[in-house]
Write a protein that holds these residues in place. Sequence first.
Motif, short mmCIF file in Angstrom:
data_model
loop_
_atom_site.label_atom_id
_atom_site.label_comp_id
_atom_site.label_asym_id
_atom_site.label_seq_id
_atom_site.Cartn_x
_atom_site.Cartn_y
_atom_site.Cartn_z
N UNK A 20 -15.55 17.48 -33.19
CA UNK A 20 -15.94 18.88 -33.03
C UNK A 20 -15.81 19.65 -34.33
N UNK A 21 -14.70 19.39 -35.03
CA UNK A 21 -14.44 20.07 -36.29
C UNK A 21 -15.46 19.66 -37.35
N UNK A 22 -15.74 18.36 -37.42
CA UNK A 22 -16.68 17.86 -38.43
C UNK A 22 -18.08 18.45 -38.21
N UNK A 23 -18.48 18.60 -36.96
CA UNK A 23 -19.84 19.12 -36.71
C UNK A 23 -19.92 20.63 -36.63
N UNK A 24 -18.89 21.25 -36.03
CA UNK A 24 -19.08 22.67 -35.66
C UNK A 24 -18.07 23.64 -36.26
N UNK A 153 -25.46 13.77 -26.75
CA UNK A 153 -24.83 12.85 -27.72
C UNK A 153 -24.22 13.60 -28.91
N UNK A 154 -24.50 14.90 -29.00
CA UNK A 154 -23.93 15.69 -30.11
C UNK A 154 -22.65 16.40 -29.67
N UNK A 155 -22.25 16.22 -28.41
CA UNK A 155 -21.04 16.89 -27.92
C UNK A 155 -19.87 15.90 -27.98
N UNK A 156 -18.81 16.29 -28.70
CA UNK A 156 -17.70 15.35 -28.93
C UNK A 156 -17.10 14.70 -27.69
N UNK A 157 -16.70 13.44 -27.88
CA UNK A 157 -16.07 12.67 -26.79
C UNK A 157 -14.61 12.35 -27.15
#
Length: 354
Positions: A20-24, A153-157
């Motif tokens: 989440x941090x890396x993307x958003x 697929x862009x939402x963190x798991x």
Amino acid sequence: MKTNINNLNQKSIAVDEFFNNALFDKKKGYYSTKNPFGKKGDFVTAPNISDIFSEIIGIWIISTWEKLGKPKKINLVELGPGDGSMAKILVRTFKRFPKFYSSAYFFLYEKSDLLIKIQKKKIKIESNKVFWIKDFKKIKNGPVIFFGNEFFDAIPIKQFQVQKGHYLEKFFRKSKYEIKEFYKKAKNSDEKKLRSFNSLKGLNFIEYPELGFQELDKIIKKILLLSGGILLIDYGYLQSQNLNTLQSIRKHKKNDILKNIYKADITYLVNFNLLSEFFFRNNLKVKKVVTQKFFLEKMGIVERAKILKKNMNKLQVNNLERRLHRLLDRKMMGDLFKVIFAFKSNNDDILGFD
Ligand SMILES: C[S@@+](CC[C@H](N)C(=O)[O-])C[C@H]1O[C@@H](n2cnc3c(N)ncnc32)[C@H](O)[C@@H]1O
């Protein structure tokens, strides 16, 4: 989420927090600072490959509106519209069907402020028809169709290991110069959730879309209240498997997930078996999951291409065929991408799935 990649020295960070941090991350995050789409970016999605993909999604949306009984008001919500390529073609397609167009309200649900700016530039249309939203409060009456390409697929798991019946969650921590992974006992509430899904039984490595399901909870509430459904197109698999599917892409090449943080995309393969179970549990009907090839062909992509080719020169025809091949070929996107539709409606006869 308090911990972030910058203070990893002091703290450990769970996989979903890292992702989440890396993307958003508001300041540094990949989607907050970069337009990653297209040849000059890091990756190409189906709407970037050919407008014909978005046209077919548009035709599917109109056909679903018809199946819902042609309501006088229909809400359409694109989830994660990226650079706006699909939305632009959808608006063009919808305008060709005046009765539908006058009924439609088009919402773009986007988290990245930078991408919202890019989308606004691309989609120039009457302001009373298209709305950018960060929640679903504005959608109050009329059925609603949510749809998203490569949204889930862009939402963190989260990632878990099961060892001799014990559930452990994966974390990252910085040791000297490297970021390393390690496992901690999973929270009881998480363990309870994981144990409750039939589709996760017997696995010793589990990927769990906690944040994705939080997004779906909000969406499902709206569908149950107003009727309609959600269409998701994503790369993924049908049978649950013990695989770490997290992957990172930079400049069209695979990247080590722990390198080039903020400069590379991170995604994973969606577990469609788990996704179907989640929708069923939440009282939606679910169409049989099909491949992108199956769905697009059922919706008439080959016939549409034939019509377009009539007005094209040889070069343009070759170009269209190459792009169609990329979307449909089993070894390219055709089989890897799957399509799921979960819905609430008395009419089960939705096109594209049987
Ligand atoms: C991989 S891109 C796909 C973009 C586009 N649909 C396409 O196919 O080209 C993922 C998109 O989802 C957005 N996104 C991811 N998580 C989101 C969330 N929780 N809420 C809203 N948008 C989100 C991203 O900012 C981005 O626009």
